[in-house]
Motif scaffolding. Sequence first.
Motif, short mmCIF file in Angstrom:
data_model
loop_
_atom_site.label_atom_id
_atom_site.label_comp_id
_atom_site.label_asym_id
_atom_site.label_seq_id
_atom_site.Cartn_x
_atom_site.Cartn_y
_atom_site.Cartn_z
N ARG A 1 35.54 52.59 43.42
CA ARG A 1 35.50 54.04 43.14
C ARG A 1 35.79 54.32 41.67
NH1 ARG A 1 39.83 53.34 46.36
NH2 ARG A 1 41.85 53.38 45.35
N ASP A 2 36.41 53.38 40.97
CA ASP A 2 36.69 53.54 39.54
C ASP A 2 35.63 52.89 38.67
OD1 ASP A 2 39.16 54.92 39.90
OD2 ASP A 2 40.11 53.02 40.41
N ALA A 3 34.57 52.34 39.27
CA ALA A 3 33.49 51.71 38.50
C ALA A 3 32.52 52.78 38.04
CB ALA A 3 32.77 50.68 39.36
N LYS A 4 32.06 52.66 36.81
CA LYS A 4 31.12 53.61 36.22
C LYS A 4 30.01 52.85 35.54
CE LYS A 4 33.96 57.06 37.01
NZ LYS A 4 33.85 57.76 38.23
N LEU A 5 28.81 53.42 35.55
CA LEU A 5 27.68 52.85 34.85
C LEU A 5 27.87 53.08 33.35
CD1 LEU A 5 24.91 51.52 35.07
CD2 LEU A 5 23.93 53.82 35.25
N ALA A 6 27.70 52.04 32.57
CA ALA A 6 27.81 52.12 31.11
C ALA A 6 26.78 51.14 30.55
CB ALA A 6 29.22 51.78 30.64
N LEU A 7 25.54 51.59 30.45
CA LEU A 7 24.44 50.69 30.10
C LEU A 7 24.64 50.03 28.75
CD1 LEU A 7 21.49 52.83 31.41
CD2 LEU A 7 22.54 50.85 32.49
N PRO A 8 24.36 48.74 28.60
CA PRO A 8 23.70 47.86 29.57
C PRO A 8 24.68 47.11 30.43
CG PRO A 8 23.80 46.75 27.47
CD PRO A 8 24.47 48.09 27.30
N GLY A 9 25.60 47.79 31.03
CA GLY A 9 26.58 47.14 31.89
C GLY A 9 27.27 48.15 32.77
N ALA A 10 28.52 47.90 33.01
CA ALA A 10 29.34 48.79 33.83
C ALA A 10 30.79 48.65 33.35
CB ALA A 10 29.23 48.41 35.30
N VAL A 11 31.61 49.57 33.74
CA VAL A 11 33.03 49.49 33.41
C VAL A 11 33.86 49.79 34.64
CG1 VAL A 11 32.76 50.11 30.99
CG2 VAL A 11 33.19 51.91 32.65
N TRP A 12 35.07 49.28 34.66
CA TRP A 12 36.07 49.66 35.64
C TRP A 12 37.05 50.51 34.86
CZ3 TRP A 12 41.23 47.33 36.63
CH2 TRP A 12 41.84 47.91 37.75
N ALA A 13 37.15 51.78 35.25
CA ALA A 13 37.93 52.74 34.47
C ALA A 13 38.80 53.61 35.37
CB ALA A 13 37.00 53.60 33.63
N PRO A 14 39.90 53.05 35.91
CA PRO A 14 40.78 53.89 36.72
C PRO A 14 41.38 55.01 35.88
CG PRO A 14 41.77 51.74 36.31
CD PRO A 14 40.38 51.69 35.76
N ARG A 15 41.39 56.21 36.44
CA ARG A 15 41.90 57.41 35.77
C ARG A 15 41.24 57.62 34.40
NH1 ARG A 15 45.93 54.99 38.33
NH2 ARG A 15 46.81 53.99 36.51
N GLY A 16 39.96 57.18 34.28
CA GLY A 16 39.19 57.39 33.06
C GLY A 16 39.50 56.43 31.92
N ARG A 17 40.39 55.49 32.14
CA ARG A 17 40.76 54.52 31.09
C ARG A 17 40.03 53.20 31.35
NH1 ARG A 17 46.40 51.57 30.16
NH2 ARG A 17 45.85 50.52 28.23
N VAL A 18 39.20 52.79 30.40
CA VAL A 18 38.43 51.56 30.56
C VAL A 18 39.37 50.36 30.54
CG1 VAL A 18 36.64 50.08 29.59
CG2 VAL A 18 36.37 52.57 29.53
N ARG A 19 39.35 49.61 31.64
CA ARG A 19 40.18 48.40 31.75
C ARG A 19 39.35 47.14 31.66
NH1 ARG A 19 45.59 48.98 33.44
NH2 ARG A 19 46.08 51.18 33.22
N VAL A 20 38.11 47.19 32.21
CA VAL A 20 37.21 46.05 32.19
C VAL A 20 35.80 46.55 31.94
CG1 VAL A 20 36.24 44.12 33.53
CG2 VAL A 20 38.65 44.74 33.82
N ALA A 21 35.09 45.90 31.03
CA ALA A 21 33.67 46.16 30.82
C ALA A 21 32.90 44.96 31.35
CB ALA A 21 33.36 46.37 29.34
#
Length: 71
Positions: A20-40
């Motif tokens: 639920r914290d994963a977001k599309l960020a082309l050309p990849g994706a990010v894991w961003a709990p509470r809007g803070r990018v933790r993993v790209a």
Amino acid sequence: MRGADAPDGDLARDFAGRARDAKLALPGAVWAPRGRVRVAVRFTFDGETVTRLELLADPDLLAALDIGIGD
């Protein structure tokens, strides 16, 4: 992680609930709990086939990247 390096191979279970914290960020994706990018996650393609995934979690590296998160 591959083969014996992977915890037990059940990635779906290992990451359950975190998607639920994963977001599309082309050309990849990010894991961003509470809007803070933790993993790209950076994808490498050969045509339409993903040939490599890189997980980037170093805070200094993430801060230096220009990450645009899609809705």
